[in-house]
Design a protein around this motif. Structure first.
Motif, PDB file in Angstrom:
ATOM      1  N   GLN A  95      -4.656   2.556  -1.493  1.00 13.37           N
ATOM      2  CA  GLN A  95      -3.471   3.240  -1.532  1.00 13.37           C
ATOM      3  C   GLN A  95      -3.718   4.289  -0.423  1.00 13.37           C
ATOM      4  O   GLN A  95      -4.805   4.580   0.050  1.00 13.37           O
ATOM      5  CB  GLN A  95      -3.221   3.863  -2.768  1.00 13.37           C
ATOM      6  N   TYR A  98      -6.043  12.636  -4.419  1.00 17.89           N
ATOM      7  CA  TYR A  98      -7.512  11.977  -4.205  1.00 17.89           C
ATOM      8  C   TYR A  98      -8.438  12.973  -4.708  1.00 17.89           C
ATOM      9  O   TYR A  98      -9.771  12.644  -4.532  1.00 17.89           O
ATOM     10  CB  TYR A  98      -7.389  11.770  -2.736  1.00 17.89           C
ATOM     11  N   LEU A 143      -7.611   4.685  -6.306  1.00 19.63           N
ATOM     12  CA  LEU A 143      -6.619   4.708  -5.138  1.00 19.63           C
ATOM     13  C   LEU A 143      -7.112   4.413  -3.970  1.00 19.63           C
ATOM     14  O   LEU A 143      -6.852   3.547  -3.275  1.00 19.63           O
ATOM     15  CB  LEU A 143      -6.171   6.021  -4.911  1.00 19.63           C
ATOM     16  N   LYS A 144      -8.585   4.575  -3.510  1.00 13.95           N
ATOM     17  CA  LYS A 144      -9.508   4.153  -2.400  1.00 13.95           C
ATOM     18  C   LYS A 144      -9.722   2.607  -2.718  1.00 13.95           C
ATOM     19  O   LYS A 144      -9.486   1.835  -1.406  1.00 13.95           O
ATOM     20  CB  LYS A 144     -10.464   4.818  -2.025  1.00 13.95           C
ATOM     21  N   LYS A 151      -9.436   9.022  -7.319  1.00 17.28           N
ATOM     22  CA  LYS A 151      -9.846   8.653  -6.086  1.00 17.28           C
ATOM     23  C   LYS A 151     -10.345   7.384  -5.774  1.00 17.28           C
ATOM     24  O   LYS A 151     -10.218   6.641  -4.982  1.00 17.28           O
ATOM     25  CB  LYS A 151     -10.760   9.793  -5.684  1.00 17.28           C
ATOM     26  N   ALA A 194       0.562   8.241  -0.930  1.00 17.44           N
ATOM     27  CA  ALA A 194       0.400   9.092  -2.285  1.00 17.44           C
ATOM     28  C   ALA A 194      -0.225  10.516  -1.689  1.00 17.44           C
ATOM     29  O   ALA A 194      -0.583  10.504  -0.558  1.00 17.44           O
ATOM     30  CB  ALA A 194      -0.707   8.555  -3.312  1.00 17.44           C
ATOM     31  N   ARG A 235       0.895  -1.191  -0.173  1.00 14.21           N
ATOM     32  CA  ARG A 235      -0.030   0.077  -0.049  1.00 14.21           C
ATOM     33  C   ARG A 235       0.916   1.312  -0.052  1.00 14.21           C
ATOM     34  O   ARG A 235       1.638   1.608   1.019  1.00 14.21           O
ATOM     35  CB  ARG A 235      -0.929  -0.089   1.192  1.00 14.21           C
TER      36      ARG A 235
END
Length: 265
Positions: A97, A83, A92-93, A89, A78, A75
């Motif tokens: 991350q 985001y 990544l979520k 977003k 960033a 993980r």
């Protein structure tokens, strides 16, 4: 299930992480040969920090591949601003991350999501130098103190990880300017990744997290990463670690000296 390894059983990637792997792994197989070691040092369970050196823009893909196949997916940290883009977003979520809230007045608050991830059992990957190394020989340079701060606040282990070889595909500017950044996919290059035993941070446990404590702990992490990189490269690192701030100050002083008129005799 009979025959299922403990490592395989620990895999819990989620849809978005698996989707990223489906997209990224075929070109990585096409571009690289892999020389990997040290998975046995990754904790079977529980959160930890993997502290990694950084000498190529491809490093996150290479280490992400290594960690994915280890059963302890990485993980990555960033910048929180990334985001703000809706699609990014979501990805990544979904891939878990970790946003870093730089600019926060409270240093611990800046890493609150990373601390939460460690406490929830994740492998939190941190490029401890904070950016691509500027060391002319691509050795680890002086680092940022975030990894040490998170480790000392949570008590989690720090696993040092050295990478070598991705720079031959995507060189960095440390070797001599933008002209050296050409993408060189062929012939296929060997990428090496080696993890080592947890860094011994016992000397600083329970102490107030002063600048001195964090710097000393960070240097201990960098020392272990450098030793692993010496193994991968088969050569000793320079006696003195490159310090980007000190190098910039020296360069600025030299430029100032060149532009100032000579004092009258």
């Amino acid at each position: 299930m009979p025959g299922t390894s403990t490592r395989a059983a620990r895999r819990n990637y989620g849809f978005w992480y698996r989707l990223a792997a489906v997209i990224a792994k075929p070109p990585l197989f096409a571009l690289t040969k892999r020389d990997w070691g040290g998975w046995e040092h990754f904790p079977e369970t529980g959160g930890f920090i993997s502290a990694v050196n950084h000498n190529s823009y491809l490093d996150p893909l290479v280490y992400g591949h290594y960690a994915y196949d280890s059963g302890r997916p990485a993980r990555f940290l960033a910048k929180a601003g990334i985001y703000n883009t809706p699609v990014v977003k979501t990805i990544l979520k979904g891939a878990k991350q970790i946003p870093v809230y730089r600019g926060s007045a409270d240093a611990a608050q800046a890493f609150r999501a990373a601390i939460d991830a460690v406490n929830s059992g994740e492998n939190v990957a941190i490029y401890i130098e904070g950016t691509l190394t500027r060391d002319p020989g691509l050795w680890p340079m002086s680092g940022k103190t975030g990894a040490a701060r998170i480790a000392l606040m949570t008590g989690c282990p720090v696993i040092p990880v050295a990478q070598w070889g991705a720079h031959e595909i995507m060189p960095t500017y440390a070797k001599g300017g933008k002209g050296h950044r050409r993408f060189r996919p062929f012939p296929r290059k060997t990428v090496k990744v080696l993890a080592g035993p947890p860094v011994d941070l016992s000397r600083w446990e329970g102490k107030e997290l002063t600048a001195t404590v964090l710097r000393e702990a960070t240097d201990a992490i960098l020392d272990d990463i450098t030793k692993l990189l010496e193994q991968l490269r088969g050569e000793p690192a320079p006696a003195e670690r490159y310090d980007m701030a000190r190098a910039r100050a020296a360069k600025a002083a030299a430029a100032k000296a060149e532009t100032e008129p000579e004092a009258a005799e």
